[in-house]
Scaffold this active site. Structure first.
Site, PDB file in Angstrom:
ATOM      1  N   ASP A  37       1.084  -0.988   0.244  1.00 19.39           N
ATOM      2  CA  ASP A  37       0.241  -0.053   0.000  1.00 19.39           C
ATOM      3  C   ASP A  37       0.849   1.232   0.079  1.00 19.39           C
ATOM      4  O   ASP A  37       2.051   1.457   0.586  1.00 19.39           O
ATOM      5  CB  ASP A  37      -1.009   0.274   1.423  1.00 19.39           C
ATOM      6  CG  ASP A  37      -2.029   0.774   1.209  1.00 19.39           C
ATOM      7  OD1 ASP A  37      -3.376   0.300   0.994  1.00 19.39           O
ATOM      8  OD2 ASP A  37      -2.010   1.875   1.048  1.00 19.39           O
ATOM      9  N   THR A  97     -17.217   6.975  -6.003  1.00 19.41           N
ATOM     10  CA  THR A  97     -17.835   8.100  -7.179  1.00 19.41           C
ATOM     11  C   THR A  97     -17.029   9.734  -7.583  1.00 19.41           C
ATOM     12  O   THR A  97     -16.431  10.245  -6.816  1.00 19.41           O
ATOM     13  CB  THR A  97     -18.961   8.146  -6.874  1.00 19.41           C
ATOM     14  OG1 THR A  97     -19.355   6.638  -6.503  1.00 19.41           O
ATOM     15  CG2 THR A  97     -19.713   8.797  -7.754  1.00 19.41           C
ATOM     16  N   GLU A 170     -15.519  -9.239  -5.308  1.00 16.30           N
ATOM     17  CA  GLU A 170     -15.637 -10.116  -4.163  1.00 16.30           C
ATOM     18  C   GLU A 170     -16.684  -9.323  -3.587  1.00 16.30           C
ATOM     19  O   GLU A 170     -17.428  -8.846  -4.496  1.00 16.30           O
ATOM     20  CB  GLU A 170     -14.496  -8.659  -2.860  1.00 16.30           C
ATOM     21  CG  GLU A 170     -14.825  -7.085  -3.591  1.00 16.30           C
ATOM     22  CD  GLU A 170     -16.474  -6.499  -2.561  1.00 16.30           C
ATOM     23  OE1 GLU A 170     -16.283  -7.553  -1.498  1.00 16.30           O
ATOM     24  OE2 GLU A 170     -16.213  -5.363  -2.293  1.00 16.30           O
ATOM     25  N   PHE A 171     -17.259 -10.084  -2.793  1.00 15.44           N
ATOM     26  CA  PHE A 171     -18.081 -10.637  -2.670  1.00 15.44           C
ATOM     27  C   PHE A 171     -18.783 -10.095  -0.981  1.00 15.44           C
ATOM     28  O   PHE A 171     -19.770 -10.767  -0.001  1.00 15.44           O
ATOM     29  CB  PHE A 171     -19.182 -11.764  -3.116  1.00 15.44           C
ATOM     30  CG  PHE A 171     -19.812 -11.219  -4.281  1.00 15.44           C
ATOM     31  CD1 PHE A 171     -20.167 -10.569  -5.326  1.00 15.44           C
ATOM     32  CD2 PHE A 171     -18.837 -12.189  -5.476  1.00 15.44           C
ATOM     33  CE1 PHE A 171     -20.980 -11.108  -6.146  1.00 15.44           C
ATOM     34  CE2 PHE A 171     -19.306 -12.489  -6.582  1.00 15.44           C
ATOM     35  CZ  PHE A 171     -20.429 -11.373  -7.473  1.00 15.44           C
ATOM     36  N   LYS A 225     -21.590  -8.559 -10.592  1.00 13.97           N
ATOM     37  CA  LYS A 225     -21.010  -7.565  -9.223  1.00 13.97           C
ATOM     38  C   LYS A 225     -22.150  -6.664  -9.299  1.00 13.97           C
ATOM     39  O   LYS A 225     -22.414  -6.646  -8.381  1.00 13.97           O
ATOM     40  CB  LYS A 225     -19.282  -6.984  -9.417  1.00 13.97           C
ATOM     41  CG  LYS A 225     -18.885  -6.209  -8.122  1.00 13.97           C
ATOM     42  CD  LYS A 225     -19.940  -7.194  -6.768  1.00 13.97           C
ATOM     43  CE  LYS A 225     -18.508  -6.131  -6.190  1.00 13.97           C
ATOM     44  NZ  LYS A 225     -18.246  -6.328  -5.151  1.00 13.97           N
ATOM     45  N   CYS A 281     -19.901   0.281  -1.297  1.00 13.67           N
ATOM     46  CA  CYS A 281     -20.284  -0.131  -2.566  1.00 13.67           C
ATOM     47  C   CYS A 281     -21.498  -0.199  -3.988  1.00 13.67           C
ATOM     48  O   CYS A 281     -22.151   0.251  -4.302  1.00 13.67           O
ATOM     49  CB  CYS A 281     -20.563  -2.536  -2.420  1.00 13.67           C
ATOM     50  SG  CYS A 281     -18.839  -2.579  -1.733  1.00 13.67           S
TER      51      CYS A 281
HETATM   52  C1  UDX Z   1     -22.059  -4.876  -0.265  1.00 16.09           C
HETATM   53  C2  UDX Z   1     -22.744  -7.292  -0.477  1.00 16.09           C
HETATM   54  O1  UDX Z   1     -22.822  -7.369   0.694  1.00 16.09           O
HETATM   55  C3  UDX Z   1     -21.467  -7.571  -0.528  1.00 16.09           C
HETATM   56  O2  UDX Z   1     -21.348  -8.125  -0.868  1.00 16.09           O
HETATM   57  C4  UDX Z   1     -20.372  -7.235  -1.336  1.00 16.09           C
HETATM   58  O3  UDX Z   1     -20.228  -6.749  -2.702  1.00 16.09           O
HETATM   59  C5  UDX Z   1     -20.270  -5.504  -0.803  1.00 16.09           C
HETATM   60  O4  UDX Z   1     -21.436  -4.707  -0.794  1.00 16.09           O
HETATM   61  P1  UDX Z   1     -21.263  -4.344   2.644  1.00 16.09           P
HETATM   62  O5  UDX Z   1     -21.826  -2.935   2.642  1.00 16.09           O
HETATM   63  O6  UDX Z   1     -20.123  -4.770   3.652  1.00 16.09           O
HETATM   64  O7  UDX Z   1     -21.652  -5.042   1.242  1.00 16.09           O
HETATM   65  O8  UDX Z   1     -22.507  -4.796   3.445  1.00 16.09           O
HETATM   66  P2  UDX Z   1     -24.171  -4.920   3.992  1.00 16.09           P
HETATM   67  O9  UDX Z   1     -24.192  -6.606   4.220  1.00 16.09           O
HETATM   68  O10 UDX Z   1     -24.125  -5.349   2.055  1.00 16.09           O
HETATM   69  O11 UDX Z   1     -24.956  -3.974   4.104  1.00 16.09           O
HETATM   70  C6  UDX Z   1     -25.199  -2.804   2.969  1.00 16.09           C
HETATM   71  C7  UDX Z   1     -25.547  -1.421   3.714  1.00 16.09           C
HETATM   72  O12 UDX Z   1     -27.076  -1.789   3.665  1.00 16.09           O
HETATM   73  C8  UDX Z   1     -25.848  -1.034   5.061  1.00 16.09           C
HETATM   74  O13 UDX Z   1     -25.500   0.129   5.769  1.00 16.09           O
HETATM   75  C9  UDX Z   1     -26.970  -2.097   5.949  1.00 16.09           C
HETATM   76  O14 UDX Z   1     -26.861  -1.562   6.917  1.00 16.09           O
HETATM   77  C10 UDX Z   1     -27.680  -2.199   4.772  1.00 16.09           C
HETATM   78  N1  UDX Z   1     -28.741  -2.817   5.109  1.00 16.09           N
HETATM   79  C11 UDX Z   1     -28.665  -4.204   4.823  1.00 16.09           C
HETATM   80  C12 UDX Z   1     -30.253  -3.064   5.070  1.00 16.09           C
HETATM   81  O15 UDX Z   1     -30.521  -1.415   6.036  1.00 16.09           O
HETATM   82  N2  UDX Z   1     -31.328  -3.473   5.350  1.00 16.09           N
HETATM   83  C13 UDX Z   1     -30.172  -4.949   5.498  1.00 16.09           C
HETATM   84  O16 UDX Z   1     -31.566  -6.054   5.148  1.00 16.09           O
HETATM   85  C14 UDX Z   1     -29.516  -5.165   4.970  1.00 16.09           C
HETATM   86  P1  ADP Z   2     -11.666  -1.371  -0.562  1.00 13.37           P
HETATM   87  O1  ADP Z   2     -12.718  -0.894   0.149  1.00 13.37           O
HETATM   88  O2  ADP Z   2     -11.582  -1.410  -1.719  1.00 13.37           O
HETATM   89  O3  ADP Z   2     -10.530  -1.645   0.278  1.00 13.37           O
HETATM   90  P2  ADP Z   2      -9.584   0.906   1.036  1.00 13.37           P
HETATM   91  O4  ADP Z   2     -10.162   2.194   0.986  1.00 13.37           O
HETATM   92  O5  ADP Z   2     -10.379   0.453   2.409  1.00 13.37           O
HETATM   93  O6  ADP Z   2     -10.853   0.584  -0.063  1.00 13.37           O
HETATM   94  O7  ADP Z   2      -8.111   0.511   0.939  1.00 13.37           O
HETATM   95  C1  ADP Z   2      -7.764   0.641  -0.677  1.00 13.37           C
HETATM   96  C2  ADP Z   2      -6.381   0.973  -0.266  1.00 13.37           C
HETATM   97  O8  ADP Z   2      -5.470   1.039  -1.923  1.00 13.37           O
HETATM   98  C3  ADP Z   2      -5.761   2.072   0.344  1.00 13.37           C
HETATM   99  O9  ADP Z   2      -5.070   1.449   1.438  1.00 13.37           O
HETATM  100  C4  ADP Z   2      -4.697   3.057  -0.367  1.00 13.37           C
HETATM  101  O10 ADP Z   2      -3.609   3.820   0.202  1.00 13.37           O
HETATM  102  C5  ADP Z   2      -4.567   1.770  -1.237  1.00 13.37           C
HETATM  103  N1  ADP Z   2      -4.148   2.213  -2.652  1.00 13.37           N
HETATM  104  C6  ADP Z   2      -4.876   3.131  -3.476  1.00 13.37           C
HETATM  105  N2  ADP Z   2      -4.258   3.621  -4.654  1.00 13.37           N
HETATM  106  C7  ADP Z   2      -2.753   2.835  -4.610  1.00 13.37           C
HETATM  107  C8  ADP Z   2      -1.872   2.097  -5.269  1.00 13.37           C
HETATM  108  N3  ADP Z   2      -1.312   3.128  -6.838  1.00 13.37           N
HETATM  109  N4  ADP Z   2      -0.728   2.076  -4.764  1.00 13.37           N
HETATM  110  C9  ADP Z   2      -1.071   1.164  -3.590  1.00 13.37           C
HETATM  111  N5  ADP Z   2      -2.343   1.203  -2.754  1.00 13.37           N
HETATM  112  C10 ADP Z   2      -2.729   2.164  -3.237  1.00 13.37           C
END
Ligand code: UDX
Ligand code: ADP
Length: 474
Positions: A37, A97, A170-171, A225, A281
């Protein structure tokens, strides 16, 4: 010839790269895995002897990292070395974004992915499999391929380097990431180089049954995804829209949830009404779908998915509005306790957390917020509340906020408690004790429908739970 992977490099030591590589390292003791990183502080934190200092909080992660660190799992900032010796490189960098320029507010900012691809092109030496792991717009692999194909020679200019690009989305859901990685519903590998796909598939087959490893073309993998996350988010916006209708009609959202969830075609998961979805995500992926659909002039498709985001934004703002309304239309100089700042329980991540929007709305109304979250760092809360998306300081005309050290501290002297994250420790609050500390009439707003509302009512609180008519004590 089959590639046998001996050294893996993962660019990005964040919420995706960290847990994913910790699980890989535990299942593949013969592969040397280096997580690299540019953020020195983050790498230092991963190397800490105290797991509480690891940069991300994720249940069960500590154990996995401590088990492999400095054996076959390494954390470093040395990009050149890690890339040059790797047979397989995962790109796990952030892709938020875009906040300005073309596609602002919709397209993903790919500058970190592009930088990673350029670094790979520069430092790799021989044939390298490049795996996109970050959440990315469809056709990103093509961009990565183009950057990589621009580089043909190695550092010494002798042997030709070559690349295969795979998509392996990743999921993992934060807070449950280790379980999601250990027991995935499926592993998706997209690409057109069968040998590269087999090499990655072989790694996963150390712990994932072969029938769960799905091989597709690269576009299907990338689009799947986005679609999976859009469908999940759509369920949340759907149930959240119904929560408002329940509050008006006297229906109970939890009864509706149970009744529809028992229909096996619908299923019981992802039907909890709440303050709106957050996380890194969902919004980003839907915005990518909207952008992509518009690009292909499919305006109806774009509008359809935009609706999921619109309901999510509406849910957040309707909660702040109703809090103000129930507090006699005025929160100016009132103390309000905020319980939970993370976007969901069991993570210290606040990206897109509905708490941010709700707190900002209340600050604009002049409230004094006392915020308690068991895991989120104070500096993160400060950053989220003081800066807008463009990192410009937001001036709060009247409101103010502070960090509280406990639920009691937050509630002391307050007019209302707003529960925004469903942390376990909020489920068994002693409402009888809490009400003694508060100004009357005392309100609790439970946006997650998770508290023992009967005790809160009995203790004398006015109680609003999402998807239910409000309960007045006085
Ligand atoms: C999500 C996807 O689930 C995962 O597969 C991956 O692609 C990354 O994005 P994450 O964002 O870590 O994971 O959490 P998730 O458990 O999906 O919750 C997302 C948001 O939805 C949270 O704010 C959670 O509180 C909300 N949520 C979830 C609800 O409001 N109601 C529900 O029933 C489930
Ligand atoms: P995610 O949820 O996708 O893992 P994070 O922001 O937690 O996102 O992690 C992304 C990481 O990637 C950060 O720690 C950031 O410093 C690192 N990063 C971004 N650009 C580069 C790069 N060009 N080389 C190495 N690390 C990087």
């Amino acid at each position: 010839m089959n590639f046998s992977i001996k050294k893996i490099c993962c660019i990005g030591a964040g919420y995706v790269g960290g847990p994913t590589m910790a699980v890989f390292a535990n299942h593949c003791p013969n592969i040397k895995i280096t997580v690299v990183d540019i953020n020195q502080k983050r790498i230092q934190a991963w190397k800490s002897n105290d797991p509480a200092e690891f940069p991300i909080f994720e249940p069960q992660l500590d154990e996995l990292v401590l088990n492999c660190r400095d054996k076959n799992l390494f954390f470093t900032t040395n990009l050149e070395k890690s890339i040059s010796e790797a047979d397989m490189i995962f790109i796990s960098v952030n892709t938020p974004t875009k906040t300005k320029g073309v596609g602002a507010g919709k397209a993903s900012d790919l500058k970190w992915v592009e930088a990673s691809a350029r670094q790979i092109a520069k430092f790799s030496n021989s044939h390298t499999i490049v795996v996109e792991k970050s959440t990315l717009p469809v056709k990103t692999a093509e961009t990565i391929k183009k950057i990589l194909s621009g580089s043909q020679e190695n550092n010494s200019g002798k042997t030709e380097k070559s690349f295969s690009v795979l998509s392996n989305p990743e999921f993992l859901s934060e807070g449950n990431a280790i379980n999601d990685l250990e027991n995935p519903d499926r592993v998706l590998i997209g690409g057109d180089d069968e040998k590269a796909i087999d090499a990655l598939s072989e790694i996963y087959s150390n712990w994932v049954p072969k029938n769960k490893i799905l091989k597709t073309n690269i576009w299907s993998s990338e689009l799947s995804k986005l679609t999976a996350n859009a469908f999940l988010a759509q369920r949340i916006s759907s149930i959240n829209s119904i929560s408002a209708l329940c509050e008006s009609t006297g229906a109970d959202i939890n009864q509706v949830k149970k009744a529809i969830g028992m229909d096996t075609r619908i299923g019981e998961k992802f039907l909890s009404a709440g303050p709106g979805f957050g996380g890194s995500c969902f919004q980003k992926d839907i915005l990518n779908l909207v952008y992509l659909s518009s690009f292909y002039q499919l305006e109806e498709v774009a509008n359809y998915w935009q609706g999921v985001i619109d309901i999510n934004n509406w849910q957040k703002s309707r909660i702040s509005r109703l809090v103000v309304n129930y507090l006699f239309g005025n929160v100016s100089e009132k103390k309000i306790a905020i319980l939970g700042f993370a976007f969901k329980a069991n993570t210290n991540d606040t990206r897109q957390s509905p708490s941010i929007n709700i707190c900002r709305d209340l600050l604009e109304e002049g409230a004094h917020l006392s915020i308690f979250d068991p895991k989120v760092e104070n500096s993160k809360i400060k950053d989220d509340l003081q800066n807008d998306l463009n990192k410009i300081e937001v001036v709060q005309e009247n409101g103010s906020w502070e960090i509280a050290s406990s639920v009691l501290d937050a509630a002391n002297g307050s007019d209302a408690i707003i529960l925004l994250t469903e942390w376990d420790q909020f489920l068994n609050i002693e409402w009888n004790e809490l009400i003694k500390l508060m100004r009357k009439p005392a309100w609790v707003f439970d946006t997650r429908s998770c508290i023992d509302f009967k005790s809160a009512r009995k203790a004398g609180f006015n109680v609003w739970t999402i998807g239910n008519a409000p309960f007045f004590n006085e």
